[in-house]
Scaffold this active site. Sequence first.
Site, mmCIF file in Angstrom:
data_model
loop_
_atom_site.group_PDB
_atom_site.id
_atom_site.type_symbol
_atom_site.label_atom_id
_atom_site.label_comp_id
_atom_site.label_asym_id
_atom_site.label_seq_id
_atom_site.Cartn_x
_atom_site.Cartn_y
_atom_site.Cartn_z
ATOM 1 N N SER A 211 0.831 -1.195 0.000
ATOM 2 C CA SER A 211 0.000 0.000 0.000
ATOM 3 C C SER A 211 0.874 1.257 0.000
ATOM 4 O O SER A 211 1.697 1.434 -0.888
ATOM 5 C CB SER A 211 -0.955 -0.041 1.203
ATOM 6 O OG SER A 211 -1.974 0.913 1.079
ATOM 7 N N ASP A 307 -9.278 -3.652 -6.007
ATOM 8 C CA ASP A 307 -8.664 -3.240 -4.743
ATOM 9 C C ASP A 307 -9.719 -2.538 -3.888
ATOM 10 O O ASP A 307 -10.194 -1.454 -4.231
ATOM 11 C CB ASP A 307 -7.502 -2.296 -5.050
ATOM 12 C CG ASP A 307 -6.696 -1.895 -3.834
ATOM 13 O OD1 ASP A 307 -7.295 -1.754 -2.747
ATOM 14 O OD2 ASP A 307 -5.471 -1.718 -3.968
ATOM 15 N N HIS A 374 -6.780 -6.144 -0.629
ATOM 16 C CA HIS A 374 -5.787 -5.069 -0.728
ATOM 17 C C HIS A 374 -4.403 -5.726 -0.699
ATOM 18 O O HIS A 374 -4.048 -6.381 -1.663
ATOM 19 C CB HIS A 374 -6.002 -4.051 0.398
ATOM 20 C CG HIS A 374 -5.240 -2.772 0.238
ATOM 21 N ND1 HIS A 374 -5.233 -2.043 -0.937
ATOM 22 C CD2 HIS A 374 -4.443 -2.087 1.102
ATOM 23 C CE1 HIS A 374 -4.480 -0.961 -0.780
ATOM 24 N NE2 HIS A 374 -3.984 -0.977 0.438
#
Length: 432
Positions: A211, A307, A374
């Site tokens: 991320s 996502d 994610h």
Amino acid sequence: MANPHLRALLRWRKWAKKDWAIAAVGFTLTVVFALSLISDSRRRVNGSVTNPSFGLSQNDDLVDLTLLRNAKDRGAFCLDGSLPGYHFQKGFGSGSNNWLLHIEGGGWCNTMSSCSQRKMTALGSSKYMDRQIRFSGILSSDPAQNPDFFSWNKVKIRYCDGASLAGHPENEIKKGNKLFFRGQLIWEALIDELLSIGLSEAKEALLSGCSAGGLATLIHCDAFRGLLPKEATVKCLADASFFLDEKDILGNNTMRSFYHDVFQLQSVMRSLHRDCTTAMEPSRCFFPAEIMKRLQTPVFLVQPAYDFWQIQNVLVPEGSDPQGHWKRCRLSISNCDTDQMDILQGFRNSFLKSLSEFRPRREVGQFINSCFTHCQTWMSETWHSASSPKINKKTIAVAVADWFFDREVVKQIDCPYPCNPTCHNMDFTAIY
């Protein structure tokens, strides 16, 4: 007493209604995944979570937090002025001279107010960081979970600056509610310390991140390559980090505006490529697509085409759906109606179009699955296990290793949702 993970999630839900929603969402990704990584059919029994320790092996070693020894002298501080930290596990056997670094994720802060809130958490202060954490997934020392990197020197870099380790102190306020914008200095001090304990002699090295940590990986990838021996094999991996510069469902450039605020607040420009910042509006160079155009070091992208973070914050951010039509869909892709799925498929198409520029480049590896999730590299359940997400029968771990060791060119692009039964699709409906 209520489960502490659940309490944290409820706090996040309250925070997410504030004007710093995008930053807050990232705060509890670790908690969210540990509690809520849910397969459509495997983990829900009468609406409850069946395994709250999902993804964490009891055999994984606990690894101590180390605070940077040279941080104070270098002026490298977390948002609150505390010392940055990392967790280090020494390599062994054939991996003794190989290094794997992983930068944790956790969103960004874009205002003085949101950064002040953030400094009261582990993502802004080492005072709140766990003194020991378990290494799993790409950091695991278990060859069954991590067959190609288990014996390497492994480092988890804690993220406490709020700007993907790219901030500079120009806009710090010297009085009052002091905040330190020192991400670039943290990165430099950290790498110098790791170089002094063996990284400088690495034969193979992989810089990775999840991320916002994956964005940091892309930003610093070429510089990392330049610090290691010329004869070493050095590559980078960005997990769930290809954030899109796309309009939301109301036609607003929410993510572009947010990145612009982060960029301005923490003076990020000096950490980005000058060729980019002089060619366009500088804050747009914070987007991965622009960073990757100028990367010279081989990079691998692990990315879910759906996502959930980007769907909830880029496509359908807080405030864009006042009537709540998207509420159930945002919490679980299985709840999306036909019209919503058409929009999600369009979002996937935009993502694949952005990636198409890099497909001809042999050194750019890709594992793009059709999951509503994610980050997928830091947990064994999604990195490499019997039930991990797969494309063409390959787990993420196998695909990454095939690319890193030049076994083959890796361009794994999944078919559209719901085609892949191996996905672990997130479902937040039991929590909210």
